[in-house]
Scaffold this motif. Structure first.
Motif, PDB file in Angstrom:
ATOM      1  N   UNK A  29       0.814  -1.539   0.367  1.00  0.00           N
ATOM      2  CA  UNK A  29       0.176   0.021   0.053  1.00  0.00           C
ATOM      3  C   UNK A  29       1.431   1.114   0.024  1.00  0.00           C
ATOM      4  N   UNK A  30       0.280   1.884  -0.966  1.00  0.00           N
ATOM      5  CA  UNK A  30       1.336   3.738  -0.615  1.00  0.00           C
ATOM      6  C   UNK A  30       1.661   4.075   0.561  1.00  0.00           C
ATOM      7  N   UNK A  31       0.635   3.603   1.521  1.00  0.00           N
ATOM      8  CA  UNK A  31       0.994   4.675   2.617  1.00  0.00           C
ATOM      9  C   UNK A  31       1.945   3.848   3.561  1.00  0.00           C
ATOM     10  N   UNK A  32       2.420   3.084   3.303  1.00  0.00           N
ATOM     11  CA  UNK A  32       3.616   2.312   4.278  1.00  0.00           C
ATOM     12  C   UNK A  32       5.056   2.928   3.747  1.00  0.00           C
ATOM     13  N   UNK A  33       4.759   3.838   2.313  1.00  0.00           N
ATOM     14  CA  UNK A  33       5.645   4.744   2.260  1.00  0.00           C
ATOM     15  C   UNK A  33       6.192   5.705   3.368  1.00  0.00           C
ATOM     16  N   UNK A  34       5.391   5.336   3.937  1.00  0.00           N
ATOM     17  CA  UNK A  34       5.774   6.400   4.870  1.00  0.00           C
ATOM     18  C   UNK A  34       6.670   6.520   6.431  1.00  0.00           C
ATOM     19  N   UNK A  35       6.093   5.160   7.025  1.00  0.00           N
ATOM     20  CA  UNK A  35       6.818   5.016   8.010  1.00  0.00           C
ATOM     21  C   UNK A  35       8.092   4.442   7.730  1.00  0.00           C
ATOM     22  N   UNK A  36       8.889   4.187   6.320  1.00  0.00           N
ATOM     23  CA  UNK A  36       9.296   3.614   6.401  1.00  0.00           C
ATOM     24  C   UNK A  36      10.242   5.093   5.568  1.00  0.00           C
ATOM     25  N   UNK A  37      10.364   5.833   4.809  1.00  0.00           N
ATOM     26  CA  UNK A  37      11.092   6.512   4.929  1.00  0.00           C
ATOM     27  C   UNK A  37      11.716   7.992   5.837  1.00  0.00           C
ATOM     28  N   UNK A  38      10.298   7.536   6.801  1.00  0.00           N
ATOM     29  CA  UNK A  38      11.031   8.274   8.522  1.00  0.00           C
ATOM     30  C   UNK A  38      11.641   7.615   8.777  1.00  0.00           C
ATOM     31  N   UNK A  39      11.990   5.999   9.166  1.00  0.00           N
ATOM     32  CA  UNK A  39      12.776   4.818   9.955  1.00  0.00           C
ATOM     33  C   UNK A  39      14.429   5.831   9.011  1.00  0.00           C
ATOM     34  N   UNK A  40      14.236   5.926   7.931  1.00  0.00           N
ATOM     35  CA  UNK A  40      15.407   6.070   6.917  1.00  0.00           C
ATOM     36  C   UNK A  40      15.906   7.817   7.626  1.00  0.00           C
ATOM     37  N   UNK A  41      15.148   8.025   7.360  1.00  0.00           N
ATOM     38  CA  UNK A  41      15.566   9.372   7.347  1.00  0.00           C
ATOM     39  C   UNK A  41      15.711   9.988   9.123  1.00  0.00           C
ATOM     40  N   UNK A  42      15.344   9.468  10.253  1.00  0.00           N
ATOM     41  CA  UNK A  42      16.036   9.740  11.292  1.00  0.00           C
ATOM     42  C   UNK A  42      16.884   9.038  11.424  1.00  0.00           C
TER      43      UNK A  42
END
Length: 564
Positions: free
Chosen positions: A35-48
């Motif tokens: 689901x495209x909304x799963x990109x948000x938590x993945x992006x957040x972890x990478x950027x953190x």
């Protein structure tokens, strides 16, 4: 030159049918669907993870104390240079690797970044342990900088493509974790190293060298797992008539596409059935009508990467970003030292303020891009991304103008108010720029255009940071033992690049007609006046404001010439 032209030429990401089938699942096999909304938590972890760079100022004093001995917590301005090396390499990497990432995909890019950043942390820990500053520079500065650059841009491009109807908030979420890294990392560092290690020598849990190993390992695992979620949309993906080619204002100028009604049983060997795409990729929420455009849907104003990079708007945006970032970068890199040396607060207070500054940075990355999405709807389309940058740059001009008097009077609350405002605007600018680039040049090119424009961010960090350090050293000698005015000259010269960025921002053309309507004979420049009318500046010095009728007539003739 041929290699450069080829590298920055046409960018195309190709996938086999088998790989497209696998991408319908979260981990590339049943049963969990993507689901495209799963990109948000993945992006957040990478950027953190990569955002821990913003907490480098917490390493400055402990590294110097470990390698050169304790001196009461005075910053020697040695370890801080590693931050600038990492930022410089970061910027070069994003500029070089942006087109590569668009061709190879975000998952591979993120994994490459995770490996390089991990190696950088391990080498930095070894460099501290053996007391070789060169190894820390090579490890964290070079290897770490490469990893940071590739990993940073990896989630930005897919989010811009998956959420074309909400580019601002997609960009903000994609990079907000980078600011969040400076909230979490300072406390992790202090806990592992020891709060007062640089003054008393009292070690926390593991000390300085192993802190790089432990935190680097945590970041590596988080980034590798998140990389599995990253992917590009399927061919022909569109939301509300917006494709990866669409630039702002050109949504209604599409070439004739193949239209397949959702729910239709029609199938073809040449195109993907839209209902099948929706079922496989789980993006039913992305569509707002009963039909969707698939296949050869191309905007007649779509720009190639070469056209984007050679445009005057792009380079105005480059200098605009440079002006909006330089002040925030130098303050972030020095904030803990400034609080302890300038205002005589302890290390715990300095770490708290560093985290609060990171919070303002993060908040700006979320709030200002969201506002840039909402503004055009509220104001009838006359405001948006450019307004965010105008606000950011004007706010920084005001803050820098009053900071010297605030520091002279030792008003900590006033100082914090100014630097928090600067951090908020800094974060808002870097959070909005991917969406601004997608609006101007299309989401198809955003990986490369974003990567290259981050060179402005890196230039601000390196040139601004090194200048800040040299001026500070001069002022420390000049005013010793009085330290009150030592930062004032830096605050004054920073006004220059910020004001220059403001001028560049004003010159950015965001209206489609301003950008594409051919210049008439003798015209050298044009601006959109506050009343929405176009101003033409001629070589003779004459200025002409077009009436709405004149502009509409010229635009209609131009469209007819294009065959639309």
């Amino acid at each position: 030159m041929d290699i450069i032209r080829k590298h920055y030429g046409a960018v195309k990401y190709e996938r086999s049918e088998r790989w497209l089938e696998a991408e319908q699942y979260l981990f590339y096999f049943p049963p969990l669907r993507f689901n495209r909304f799963l990109l948000f938590p993945a992006a957040l972890l990478i950027q953190l993870s990569v955002g821990s760079l913003y907490a480098w100022s917490g390493y400055n004093l402990p590294i110097e104390a470990y390698m050169y001995g304790r001196n009461g917590g005075i910053d020697r301005n040695i370890a801080s240079n590693i931050f600038y090396v990492a930022i410089g390499v970061f910027g070069i990497t994003t500029a070089v690797m942006g087109p590569w990432l668009e061709r190879r995909g975000p998952m591979l890019g993120c994994m490459l970044g995770a490996v390089c950043f991990y190696i950088g942390n391990l080498l930095a820990g070894l460099g501290v342990y053996t007391k070789h500053i060169e190894l820390i520079i090579f490890g964290y500065g070079i290897f770490g900088g490469i990893g940071l650059g590739v990993a940073y841009i990896a989630p930005v491009s897919p989010l811009q493509k998956w959420f074309p109807e909400a580019r601002g908030i997609a960009a903000g979420v994609a990079v907000c974790g980078f600011g969040g890294g400076s909230i979490i990392a300072p406390y992790s560092q202090k806990f592992l190293i020891g709060v007062n290690y640089h003054k008393t020598g009292e070690v926390g849990i593991v000390g300085v060298p192993l802190t790089f190993v432990i935190l680097g390992s945590v970041y590596f695992v988080a980034m590798m797992l998140s990389a599995l979620v990253l992917r590009m949309p399927p061919p022909g993906y569109t939301v509300k008539g917006i494709t990866v080619d669409t630039i702002k204002g050109a949504e209604g100028y599409q070439s004739k596409p193949i239209v397949v009604a959702v729910g239709s049983a029609e199938d073809s060997k040449d195109i993907l059935d839209q209902k099948d795409v929706l079922e496989k990729i789980n993006i039913e929420d992305a569509e707002s009508s009963n039909s969707s455009k698939v296949g050869a849907d191309t905007n007649i104003f779509a720009m190639t990467l070469a056209e984007s990079l050679s445009s005057s708007e792009y380079w105005c945006m480059w200098f605009m970003l440079l002006g909006s970032q330089v002040t925030g970068l130098v303050i972030i890199s020095k904030i803990q030292s400034m609080i302890q040396n300038q205002f005589k607060r302890d290390a715990e207070t300095a770490a708290l303020i560093n985290s609060l500054l990171g919070g303002c940075n993060l908040l700006g990355r979320l709030v200002m891009p969201l506002i840039s999405d909402v503004l055009p709807h509220v104001t009838g389309g006359v405001a948006g991304r450019k307004s965010i940058f105008l606000f950011s740059l004007c706010t920084q001009v005001v803050c820098l103008s009053i900071l010297p008097s605030i520091v002279d009077s030792q008003q900590l609350n006033g100082f914090l108010g100014c630097i928090f405002a600067i951090a908020f605007c800094y974060g808002g600018s870097i959070g909005t720029i991917p969406a601004f680039l997608a609006d101007q040049f299309g989401a198809k090119n955003v990986g490369a255009t974003h990567g290259i424009i981050l060179m402005a961010w890196a230039t601000g960090a390196v040139a601004g940071g090194l200048t800040f350090t040299e001026v500070l050293k001069h002022e420390q000698i000049k005013y010793a033992p009085n330290i009150v005015p030592i930062y004032n000259l830096n605050f004054r010269w920073l006004l220059g690049p910020v004001f220059f960025g403001l001028i560049a921002c004003i010159l950015v053309k965001t209206n489609l007609r301003d950008r594409r309507l051919p210049y008439v004979e003798g015209e050298v420049f044009r601006l959109r006046f506050v009343n929405g009318r176009m101003l033409r500046f001629y070589r003779t010095g004459r200025i002409h404001m077009l009436s709405k009728h004149e502009e509409d007539r010229e635009w209609s003739e131009y469209l007819r010439a294009l065959g639309h």
